[in-house]
Design a protein around this motif. Structure first.
Motif, mmCIF file in Angstrom:
data_model
loop_
_atom_site.group_PDB
_atom_site.id
_atom_site.type_symbol
_atom_site.label_atom_id
_atom_site.label_comp_id
_atom_site.label_asym_id
_atom_site.label_seq_id
_atom_site.Cartn_x
_atom_site.Cartn_y
_atom_site.Cartn_z
ATOM 1 N N THR A 146 6.226 -14.597 -10.689
ATOM 2 C CA THR A 146 6.087 -13.588 -11.742
ATOM 3 C C THR A 146 5.644 -14.212 -13.055
ATOM 4 N N PHE A 147 6.236 -15.364 -13.392
ATOM 5 C CA PHE A 147 5.887 -16.045 -14.646
ATOM 6 C C PHE A 147 4.417 -16.443 -14.662
ATOM 7 N N TRP A 148 3.945 -17.055 -13.575
ATOM 8 C CA TRP A 148 2.564 -17.513 -13.549
ATOM 9 C C TRP A 148 1.588 -16.353 -13.485
ATOM 10 N N GLU A 149 1.967 -15.263 -12.808
ATOM 11 C CA GLU A 149 1.101 -14.084 -12.771
ATOM 12 C C GLU A 149 0.938 -13.473 -14.159
ATOM 13 N N ALA A 150 2.009 -13.520 -14.965
ATOM 14 C CA ALA A 150 1.980 -12.877 -16.282
ATOM 15 C C ALA A 150 1.326 -13.749 -17.354
ATOM 16 N N THR A 151 1.357 -15.072 -17.185
ATOM 17 C CA THR A 151 0.907 -15.951 -18.261
ATOM 18 C C THR A 151 -0.331 -16.773 -17.926
ATOM 19 N N LYS A 152 -0.583 -17.023 -16.665
ATOM 20 C CA LYS A 152 -1.702 -17.895 -16.291
ATOM 21 C C LYS A 152 -2.414 -17.322 -15.070
ATOM 22 N N ASP A 153 -3.157 -18.153 -14.380
ATOM 23 C CA ASP A 153 -3.830 -17.740 -13.158
ATOM 24 C C ASP A 153 -2.789 -17.426 -12.087
ATOM 25 N N PRO A 154 -2.767 -16.201 -11.540
ATOM 26 C CA PRO A 154 -1.746 -15.856 -10.539
ATOM 27 C C PRO A 154 -1.742 -16.788 -9.331
ATOM 28 N N LEU A 155 -2.928 -17.257 -8.923
ATOM 29 C CA LEU A 155 -2.993 -18.122 -7.746
ATOM 30 C C LEU A 155 -2.355 -19.482 -8.000
ATOM 31 N N ALA A 156 -2.249 -19.862 -9.265
ATOM 32 C CA ALA A 156 -1.625 -21.148 -9.596
ATOM 33 C C ALA A 156 -0.125 -21.142 -9.343
ATOM 34 N N ALA A 177 0.816 -1.214 0.000
ATOM 35 C CA ALA A 177 0.000 0.000 0.000
ATOM 36 C C ALA A 177 0.849 1.264 0.000
ATOM 37 N N ASP A 178 1.931 1.305 0.784
ATOM 38 C CA ASP A 178 2.721 2.532 0.944
ATOM 39 C C ASP A 178 3.799 2.705 -0.122
ATOM 40 N N LEU A 179 4.424 1.595 -0.536
ATOM 41 C CA LEU A 179 5.568 1.698 -1.448
ATOM 42 C C LEU A 179 5.315 1.042 -2.799
ATOM 43 N N GLY A 180 4.183 0.377 -2.953
ATOM 44 C CA GLY A 180 3.913 -0.333 -4.193
ATOM 45 C C GLY A 180 4.739 -1.592 -4.360
ATOM 46 N N ALA A 181 5.201 -2.176 -3.248
ATOM 47 C CA ALA A 181 6.031 -3.382 -3.291
ATOM 48 C C ALA A 181 5.138 -4.613 -3.404
ATOM 49 N N MET A 182 5.274 -5.343 -4.505
ATOM 50 C CA MET A 182 4.492 -6.549 -4.744
ATOM 51 C C MET A 182 5.209 -7.769 -4.140
ATOM 52 N N PRO A 183 4.511 -8.910 -4.026
ATOM 53 C CA PRO A 183 5.161 -10.099 -3.468
ATOM 54 C C PRO A 183 6.478 -10.476 -4.156
ATOM 55 N N ALA A 184 6.543 -10.327 -5.484
ATOM 56 C CA ALA A 184 7.794 -10.641 -6.190
ATOM 57 C C ALA A 184 8.913 -9.683 -5.771
ATOM 58 N N ASP A 185 8.568 -8.400 -5.516
ATOM 59 C CA ASP A 185 9.569 -7.435 -5.040
ATOM 60 C C ASP A 185 10.095 -7.846 -3.669
ATOM 61 N N LEU A 186 9.189 -8.274 -2.795
ATOM 62 C CA LEU A 186 9.603 -8.674 -1.450
ATOM 63 C C LEU A 186 10.375 -9.989 -1.486
#
Length: 396
Positions: free
Chosen positions: A358-368, A31-40
């Protein structure tokens, strides 16, 4: 020496905290820095990789100048300085730099304790003492779960990090004041290096297991348990805190169990091997779980994470297995070499699993992405076990 060891354990509590607290901060940093799970995942991986890279100079420093100066100076500059940088971060890149600095600061703490155990205590006690230090130090793992979530909600994440920087600096000062070095053993013509250790063939079958043993539990507890609980089960900060608390307690239990268990079984190798098999099976079961969960099934996966936490706590027993192969004058470099593989493996797998997400978020269902991460960890364990089964199991 006792007061110094207590200060080292306090430092290790903070080290365990810093390697795991990002999981709880996931919602706030996004929320504060825009850091996504892949960034963390990348930031967490940097902590482990920098920590691992520091093991070579730390090992040299332990053997040459002793644990007092090595631990206190690095913990003050890297640990306290990195926590302060984290508190004032404005972008995900600042988080990366802060985590790298904290990795430098935490790098000598556990190994300084292991160096003292190896030099001052009977070899047969090493795995028990090493496991006890990890077990007590893992209180930091617990503090980074529900208590950290409470502090962040009560005071804010920046204020909490400033307080942690102050506490880290106090512990570093205590290490400087109270810690004493074991007597040095000078041996002419026996300085040696890490390269001498890598020539020992018995270690070739132990190092791969050290590479994979800690990475899965560190990766799940330090990062993925938070996004997984949030994305798949809709868990809030407090629920994520509870999940990480359960897994943290399991990791503490495992640390205290493995030392006595290897003495009861009469084998270090097969205790570690059995734990690896159980961890791999737990991850393969997690891989089969659906990515749309109910409130009840969140506690089923939490129980499986706890199994991973207990079964993957063989780190001190693996070091005890390898310890008889070290020349005496290379003790510091020996334990830090093993730690390099352990922490380095955790760092590499954080980055690899981040790429998988990152790969699955970009190409398929992110939860997968989450089942694929669990499958990756299960396969990783199997690869390590396939080599480790041929290792020697010396008795002291």
């Amino acid at each position: 020496m006792r007061i110094g060891l207590m200060c080292l354990i306090a430092g290790y509590v903070l080290s365990q905290f810093y390697r795991a607290f990002l999981a709880v901060l996931t919602p706030q940093l996004e929320a504060d820095l825009g850091a996504m799970p892949a960034d963390l995942a990348y930031a967490s991986g940097l902590w482990f990789l920098v920590f691992a890279a520091m093991q070579i100079p730390v090992g040299e420093a332990l053997d040459r100048i002793g644990p007092r100066i090595t631990a206190s100076v690095l913990f003050a500059l890297g640990g306290a300085g990195g926590a302060l940088m984290f508190a004032f971060a404005q972008t995900p890149a600042h988080i990366n730099w802060a985590m790298a600095m904290i990795g430098v600061g935490c790098s000598p703490v556990l190994m300084a304790g292991y160096y003292i155990f190896a030099k001052m205590y009977a070899p047969a006690l090493f795995s028990t003492l090493a496991g006890a230090m990890i077990g007590v130090g893992s209180l930091g793992n617990l503090a980074s779960s529900a208590p950290m979530a409470w502090a962040v909600e009560a005071f804010g994440w920046r204020e909490t990090m400033v307080a942690l920087a102050i506490v880290t600096l106090i512990v570093a000062a205590a290490l400087w004041i109270f810690m004493t070095d074991p007597p040095k053993e000078e041996r002419a013509g026996s300085r040696g290096s890490v390269l001498d250790l890598l020539k020992i063939k018995a270690l070739w079958f132990i190092l791969p297991m050290m590479l994979v043993n800690y990475a899965p539990s560190a990766g799940v507890r330090g990062l993925w348990i938070g996004p997984y609980g949030s994305d798949v089960y809709g868990a809030n900060t407090q629920t994520i805190g509870t999940m990480t608390l359960v897994m943290g307690i399991a990791m503490i239990v495992g640390s205290f169990v493995f030392g006595p268990l290897e003495r009861a079984v009469g084998s270090r190798k097969w205790v570690v091997f059995g734990g690896g098999v159980i961890s791999a099976l737990a991850f393969f079961i997690l891989y089969t779980f659906p990515t749309t969960g109910s409130g009840q099934s969140i506690w089923t996966v939490t129980a499986l994470f706890a199994v991973v936490g207990i079964a993957g706590a063989g780190f001190p027993v693996i070091i005890a297995q390898a310890r008889p192969f070290f020349p005496e004058h290379l003790t510091g470099r020996g334990v830090t070499l093993l730690n390099l593989f352990s922490i380095g493996g955790a760092g590499l797998m954080q980055i690899v699993t981040g790429k998988v997400a990152t790969f699955w978020e970009a190409t398929k269902d992110p939860l997968a992405a989450y089942p694929m991460i669990f499958l990756t960890y299960g396969i990783l364990f199997c690869c390590g076990l396939a080599i480790y089964v041929f290792s020697e199991d010396p008795r002291d």
